[in-house]
Design a protein around this motif. Structure first.
Motif, PDB file in Angstrom:
ATOM      1  N   SER A 122       0.834  -1.202   0.000  1.00  0.00           N
ATOM      2  CA  SER A 122       0.000   0.000   0.000  1.00  0.00           C
ATOM      3  C   SER A 122       0.870   1.253   0.000  1.00  0.00           C
ATOM      4  CB  SER A 122      -0.894   0.025   1.243  1.00  0.00           C
ATOM      5  OG  SER A 122      -1.623  -1.168   1.372  1.00  0.00           O
ATOM      6  N   LYS A 123       0.360   2.294  -0.636  1.00  0.00           N
ATOM      7  CA  LYS A 123       1.042   3.580  -0.575  1.00  0.00           C
ATOM      8  C   LYS A 123       0.780   4.218   0.784  1.00  0.00           C
ATOM      9  CE  LYS A 123       0.741   4.620  -5.537  1.00  0.00           C
ATOM     10  NZ  LYS A 123       0.202   5.561  -6.557  1.00  0.00           N
ATOM     11  N   PRO A 124       1.750   4.942   1.325  1.00  0.00           N
ATOM     12  CA  PRO A 124       1.505   5.583   2.628  1.00  0.00           C
ATOM     13  C   PRO A 124       0.457   6.678   2.502  1.00  0.00           C
ATOM     14  CG  PRO A 124       3.644   6.243   1.728  1.00  0.00           C
ATOM     15  CD  PRO A 124       3.116   5.171   0.831  1.00  0.00           C
ATOM     16  N   SER A 125      -0.440   6.727   3.481  1.00  0.00           N
ATOM     17  CA  SER A 125      -1.465   7.775   3.480  1.00  0.00           C
ATOM     18  C   SER A 125      -0.861   9.131   3.827  1.00  0.00           C
ATOM     19  CB  SER A 125      -2.569   7.421   4.487  1.00  0.00           C
ATOM     20  OG  SER A 125      -2.015   7.261   5.789  1.00  0.00           O
ATOM     21  N   HIS A 126       0.214   9.127   4.619  1.00  0.00           N
ATOM     22  CA  HIS A 126       0.883  10.364   5.043  1.00  0.00           C
ATOM     23  C   HIS A 126       2.392  10.132   4.973  1.00  0.00           C
ATOM     24  CE1 HIS A 126      -3.109  10.429   6.910  1.00  0.00           C
ATOM     25  NE2 HIS A 126      -3.024  11.743   6.960  1.00  0.00           N
ATOM     26  N   PRO A 127       2.981  10.152   3.772  1.00  0.00           N
ATOM     27  CA  PRO A 127       4.403   9.795   3.628  1.00  0.00           C
ATOM     28  C   PRO A 127       5.348  10.697   4.419  1.00  0.00           C
ATOM     29  CG  PRO A 127       3.491  10.672   1.558  1.00  0.00           C
ATOM     30  CD  PRO A 127       2.351  10.430   2.465  1.00  0.00           C
ATOM     31  N   GLU A 128       5.064  12.000   4.455  1.00  0.00           N
ATOM     32  CA  GLU A 128       5.949  12.908   5.193  1.00  0.00           C
ATOM     33  C   GLU A 128       5.892  12.622   6.689  1.00  0.00           C
ATOM     34  OE1 GLU A 128       3.579  13.942   3.094  1.00  0.00           O
ATOM     35  OE2 GLU A 128       4.731  14.611   1.344  1.00  0.00           O
ATOM     36  N   LEU A 129       4.700  12.341   7.199  1.00  0.00           N
ATOM     37  CA  LEU A 129       4.563  12.010   8.616  1.00  0.00           C
ATOM     38  C   LEU A 129       5.302  10.718   8.944  1.00  0.00           C
ATOM     39  CD1 LEU A 129       3.398  12.300  11.455  1.00  0.00           C
ATOM     40  CD2 LEU A 129       1.247  11.312  10.620  1.00  0.00           C
ATOM     41  N   LEU A 130       5.196   9.725   8.079  1.00  0.00           N
ATOM     42  CA  LEU A 130       5.884   8.453   8.304  1.00  0.00           C
ATOM     43  C   LEU A 130       7.383   8.674   8.407  1.00  0.00           C
ATOM     44  CD1 LEU A 130       5.844   5.338   8.477  1.00  0.00           C
ATOM     45  CD2 LEU A 130       5.981   5.306   5.976  1.00  0.00           C
ATOM     46  N   ASP A 131       7.953   9.448   7.482  1.00  0.00           N
ATOM     47  CA  ASP A 131       9.396   9.684   7.512  1.00  0.00           C
ATOM     48  C   ASP A 131       9.796  10.503   8.729  1.00  0.00           C
ATOM     49  OD1 ASP A 131       9.694   8.233   5.241  1.00  0.00           O
ATOM     50  OD2 ASP A 131      10.198   9.911   3.924  1.00  0.00           O
ATOM     51  N   TRP A 132       8.979  11.488   9.080  1.00  0.00           N
ATOM     52  CA  TRP A 132       9.303  12.302  10.254  1.00  0.00           C
ATOM     53  C   TRP A 132       9.296  11.439  11.511  1.00  0.00           C
ATOM     54  CZ3 TRP A 132       7.284  13.631  14.959  1.00  0.00           C
ATOM     55  CH2 TRP A 132       7.889  14.712  15.612  1.00  0.00           C
ATOM     56  N   LEU A 133       8.278  10.603  11.667  1.00  0.00           N
ATOM     57  CA  LEU A 133       8.196   9.733  12.835  1.00  0.00           C
ATOM     58  C   LEU A 133       9.374   8.760  12.882  1.00  0.00           C
ATOM     59  CD1 LEU A 133       4.382   8.874  12.928  1.00  0.00           C
ATOM     60  CD2 LEU A 133       5.642  10.163  14.663  1.00  0.00           C
ATOM     61  N   ALA A 134       9.731   8.196  11.737  1.00  0.00           N
ATOM     62  CA  ALA A 134      10.823   7.219  11.688  1.00  0.00           C
ATOM     63  C   ALA A 134      12.138   7.847  12.136  1.00  0.00           C
ATOM     64  CB  ALA A 134      10.951   6.665  10.271  1.00  0.00           C
ATOM     65  N   LEU A 135      12.458   9.021  11.619  1.00  0.00           N
ATOM     66  CA  LEU A 135      13.716   9.671  11.969  1.00  0.00           C
ATOM     67  C   LEU A 135      13.688  10.198  13.402  1.00  0.00           C
ATOM     68  CD1 LEU A 135      14.323  11.483   8.581  1.00  0.00           C
ATOM     69  CD2 LEU A 135      15.626   9.566   9.501  1.00  0.00           C
ATOM     70  N   HIS A 136      12.540  10.683  13.843  1.00  0.00           N
ATOM     71  CA  HIS A 136      12.396  11.154  15.221  1.00  0.00           C
ATOM     72  C   HIS A 136      12.570   9.981  16.192  1.00  0.00           C
ATOM     73  CE1 HIS A 136      11.096  14.160  18.138  1.00  0.00           C
ATOM     74  NE2 HIS A 136      10.297  13.254  18.685  1.00  0.00           N
ATOM     75  N   PHE A 137      12.008   8.832  15.849  1.00  0.00           N
ATOM     76  CA  PHE A 137      12.122   7.630  16.672  1.00  0.00           C
ATOM     77  C   PHE A 137      13.581   7.196  16.785  1.00  0.00           C
ATOM     78  CE2 PHE A 137      11.544   2.807  16.816  1.00  0.00           C
ATOM     79  CZ  PHE A 137      11.220   2.772  18.145  1.00  0.00           C
ATOM     80  N   GLN A 138      14.309   7.241  15.673  1.00  0.00           N
ATOM     81  CA  GLN A 138      15.712   6.845  15.672  1.00  0.00           C
ATOM     82  C   GLN A 138      16.584   7.810  16.467  1.00  0.00           C
ATOM     83  OE1 GLN A 138      16.342   6.287  11.270  1.00  0.00           O
ATOM     84  NE2 GLN A 138      17.724   4.710  11.987  1.00  0.00           N
TER      85      GLN A 138
END
Length: 914
Positions: free
Chosen positions: A650-666
């Motif tokens: 599936s395509k991400p519904s909120h791609p920018e949010l996904l990337d922001w969360l991923a990098l913030h989590f790391q």
């Protein structure tokens, strides 16, 4: 004239500029991922991809797409669509020429895109998930919220003119939060305290309280055990017991400790390879010992060892990378840039573990009794007294390995040339008089002793170990001892004649005195070649060796773990041609697929793989992980296909949010799950009411845009735990062996197994669902009905279903009826009238009072049921039990309230998170 020329020049320039602008506008740059990849994946790849290359043409990668086909010419000529065979075949009138072959032709719009793409040079692009995320700018703050998650969510609403829902009421919000964070409903006192708390940080205090709860780990471990395919049994036909519950407890403790996810990853995939692994880190490696083990007689241990390794590869890629690796076992990936041999390069990371699909499930970590631990300390103290410090430290390390793992064992299936010998019961090497078996190519350098796990029903006879020939030089002898029947064995240490180099060894069984020549002289369970034992030259060594043998024969709890093969046991890694483990191809070495970040700087083992997975360069692990936790809170992931981040996912519904969360989590959160969850639940997006309207349903029927709060059915475990909590029966006891709560009789009628379901006594029957004994061939029925995973394989995403069987479970299952009776007992104390009692029970379950219509229905149900049992005393006795009917003065009322309670526990709003 001159004036005319002066006027015409700018006019021509203006017109020319307009035509140039217009042509450029018509030739906007094609986006490969958005415009071309979907056409290739849906129309072309089945015949021209990683599986098939019809006519020598493949669209697996750009290099493949531009190479020459069987015709000797490329099908795509970059920059020249009219000269490209691909376009000619797309436009052909003849069905035998036109592509897709005998399929639906591409639409004019799709062909136009393909032409434009080729004319622009046929550029290629990596799928979005394989590109390292770059932290996007957070959208501007709005009047609604300054929370980063809310800013991304609200920015996505703008094209659809959506606006946020009102906040959920405090009671609904606390129930939602409690079920999400600890998997249990709040207590009445917790609800009242929150409602009464009018401070600005009242909600955040509840979040912190729940994150600190010891039950937090139980709730999130349930999610992880699906991924780990955790089970208390081995699987396959016999599906016998597996002692692996300590791994489940490790997961619970890890979540409670808020262990950083990168550390959690490394411990599970390679805890044994750390410099000084703790017991906890060794137990963590049981993650991949959850693979099935086939104890059925006559099966090939190597075949099922290989099957387990294949599963470990696919599991690792799905859990940490959201990548469907299983199909690459047989051929290159149909849709993603993973080549066939790259599966086996990944498999090479796991192929050197010492487990071999044997019934004993070796290697195991031995846990000794306190008495045995005292003996171990005594042996170590003796070593430290007798030997120099450096030598003692080395010998103690050898001793620890021997006692903790007793590895590397050699199992009977490693022997060949069996003559008057056989594999007894598929697991013992048994030999008759003058029978023998060969063990090939053993390195005897430095091996001074041999440990035998051996059994016999006789007191006479010998087992001799001969070098190179069946009548060769004897290097070791074991004099037979009676160990008892039924396959019982004991460990013995025998000295070996000093020998160096690699040799074939013949194990020769002799007992001329036995009455039946077909009887086994003895049976080998396993053997282990050992360097000289610590302090062997000391005068008091025999007494120490006696203690050592006693320890080797002591009863220990054994937990399956990983143990890496030493150099002499290393396996060669090869490609299986078309996935057939019997058809070997070229040799490969451990590494990761080429389309992902370079692996060269990491050690070529499981530890290196684990470190690479959680490295900053890896584009997938953090995305996949935050997406998984998002799905647990909101019902659907930002990428809906949790298991597949590939081009078919599936395509991400909120791609920018996904990337922001991923990098913030790391980076900012240091991979800490509690910090991630706190960030998400503090968002106003999470705190919205779940109420909807026609406009929202028409624009966003499944709530992907999140203009309202989540409303999904609870998980199987949460539904059961909530019922027990509401009924006042739930045991808060944590950790320990799995328990057997009530289940229907006869469910465990399984062939080839004497295992029985014995209902656990007292509070153990009402522990949380995560502690329920899980048998692969027969999972706990009520949990399975509510879509719990069967645990044969990894399950990233449970699919929620809605079937009549679910209502039948909550209305009829023993656990739910018992919980209903517990709630009814509390209702009896709550008021003078049936109406008061019903209102109190409803409030206890849902933290609100029933509306007039609902109260009327439940009151009528109470009255009808009370009258029914008043007229049928035998049914009352059957329903409540003879003892209750005899001792309770208001048994009919209790029965009627139990039926009402049962109806409340069956309500949609009760089993749903609002």
């Amino acid at each position: 004239m001159r004036l005319l020329k002066l006027l015409l020049v700018p006019l021509v320039a203006l017109v020319g500029g307009w035509f140039l602008w217009h042509s450029l506008k018509q030739e906007e740059t094609i986006d490969f991922n958005a415009d071309i990849r979907p056409i290739i994946n849906t129309k072309c790849i089945s015949c021209h991809g990683g599986v098939k290359e019809s006519s020598g043409f493949s669209l697996f990668s750009r290099a493949d797409a531009l190479r020459k086909t069987k015709s000797g010419k490329p099908a795509i000529v970059p920059g020249e669509a009219d000269k490209s065979e691909l376009i000619r075949r797309l436009l052909a009138k003849d069905e035998d020429e036109r592509m897709p072959y005998h399929g639906t032709p591409l639409s004019p719009e799709e062909i136009a895109k393909m032409k434009q793409w080729i004319n622009q040079g046929a550029p290629w692009a990596d799928h979005w998930a394989y590109i390292k995320p770059q932290k996007p700018a957070i959208p501007d703050a709005t009047e609604w919220s300054n929370h980063p998650v809310d800013k991304f969510i609200q920015a996505r609403w703008q094209p659809d003119s959506l606006s946020p829902a009102v906040p959920a009421d405090k009671v609904t919000l606390l129930r939602r939060l409690s079920l999400d964070l600890i998997g249990l409903p709040p207590t009445l006192s917790e609800v009242r305290a929150f409602v009464a708390d009018t401070s600005a940080d009242a909600y955040e205090k509840q979040v912190d309280r729940l994150l600190a709860s010891p039950h937090f780990g139980e709730r999130w471990a349930a999610m992880w055990l699906d991924l780990a395919r955790y089970s208390d049994t081995k699987g396959y036909e016999k599906d016998q017991y597996r002692n692996i519950w300590r791994y489940r407890d490790y997961v619970i403790r890890s979540f409670n400790q808020d262990k950083p996810f990168n550390q959690f990853t490394i411990e599970q995939l390679a805890g044994d390879l750390l410099a000084k692994p703790t017991e906890e880190q060794l137990i963590a490696t049981a993650y991949h010992r959850n693979t099935a083990n086939n104890d059925e007689g006559g099966t090939d241990d190597e075949e099922f060892r290989t099957t387990a390794i294949l599963d470990r590869v696919s599991n690792t890629w799905e859990v940490w990378q959201g990548t469907t690796m299983g199909c690459v076992q047989c051929h290159s990936h149909p849709y993603d840039p993973i080549r066939h041999e790259e599966f086996y390069e990944s498999m090479a990371f796991f192929n050197n573990t010492h487990d071999e699909d044997v019934p004993g499930e070796y290697p195991n970590l031995n846990k000794y009794t306190p008495e045995n631990e005292l003996q171990i300390k005594q042996v170590k103290a003796w070593l430290q007294q007798q030997l120099p410090a450096e030598v003692a430290a080395s010998k103690i390390k050898t001793l620890d390995n021997l006692l903790n793992f007793t590895e590397p064992k050699i199992h009977p299936h490693s022997f060949d040339q069996l003559t008057n010998a056989a594999l007894a019961d598929g697991k013992f090497l048994g030999g008759g008089h003058r029978g023998y078996a060969r063990l090939k190519n053993v390195n005897l350098t430095g091996k001074a002793n041999l440990i035998l796990s051996i059994g016999s029903s006789q007191n006479t006879g010998t087992l001799t170990i001969r070098k190179n020939k069946v009548d060769g030089e004897i290097i070791g002898t074991y004099k037979n001892k009676f160990t008892g029947g039924g396959g019982s064995t004991q460990r013995e240490i025998i000295p070996l004649k000093p020998t160096s180099g690699f040799h074939d060894l013949y194990f020769v069984f002799e007992n001329a005195a036995q009455s039946n020549p077909e009887d086994y002289v003895c049976q080998l369970d396993w053997i282990l070649f050992l360097e000289s034992l610590p302090g062997i030259d000391k005068s008091d060594y025999p007494e120490v060796e006696k203690k050592l043998v006693s320890l080797l024969n002591s009863e220990t709890e054994q937990i399956p773990v990983f143990y890496e093969n030493p150099a002499d046991f290393r396996r060669k890694n090869v490609v299986f041609i078309r996935g057939n483990w019997l058809t070997k191809g070229k040799e490969v070495h451990p590494t990761t697929p080429r389309f992902l970040p370079n692996f060269n700087k990491y050690p070529k083992n499981r530890l290196g793989l684990a470190q690479w997975l959680v490295s900053e360069e890896n584009p997938l692990t953090a995305r996949v992980t935050v997406n998984r936790f998002w799905e647990q809170l909101f019902g659907t992931g930002l990428v809906e296909s949790l298991e597949d981040f590939g081009s078919q996912g599936s395509k991400p519904s909120h791609p920018e949010l996904l990337d922001w969360l991923a990098l913030h989590f790391q980076h900012e959160q240091g991979w800490q799950v509690k910090k991630l969850l706190k960030l998400l639940v503090l968002s106003k997006t999470y705190q919205q009411s779940s109420k909807t309207n026609k406009t929202l349903l028409s624009k966003d029927p499944v709530n992907r845009l999140l203009a309202r709060g989540p409303r999904v059915r609870l998980t199987a475990e949460q539904i059961r735990d909530q019922a027990l909590a509401t009924g006042g029966l739930l045991s808060r006891k944590m950790y320990g062996k799995s328990v057997m709560p009530p289940q229907p009789e006869g469910v465990w009628q399984v062939v080839y197994s004497g295992m029985e379901w014995k209902t656990s006594p007292e509070e153990d029957a009402y522990r949380r669902a995560i502690y329920t004994f899980w048998r692969r061939s027969s999972p706990y029925p009520s949990l399975l009905t509510f879509d719990a995973a069967g645990r044969e394989v990894c399950v990233s995403r449970r699919i929620r279903t809605n079937t009549p069987l679910q209502a039948l479970v909550t209305l009829n299952d023993t656990v739910y009826l018992t919980a209903a009776r517990g709630l009814a007992s509390q209702m009896q104390q709550a008021g003078a009238t049936p109406t008061d009692k019903i209102k109190a029970g409803y409030y206890r379950a849902l933290f609100k009072y029933p509306d007039t219509r609902t109260l009327k229905i439940l009151t009528n149900l109470y009255q009808q049921t009370e009258q029914h049992y008043a007229q049928r005393p035998k049914e009352l006795t059957k329903f409540l039990g003879k003892k209750n009917v005899a001792t309770l003065p208001n048994a009919q009322s209790l029965a009627a309230l139990t039926v009402v309670s049962n109806a409340i526990l069956n309500l949609d709003e009760y089993i749903t998170k609002e």
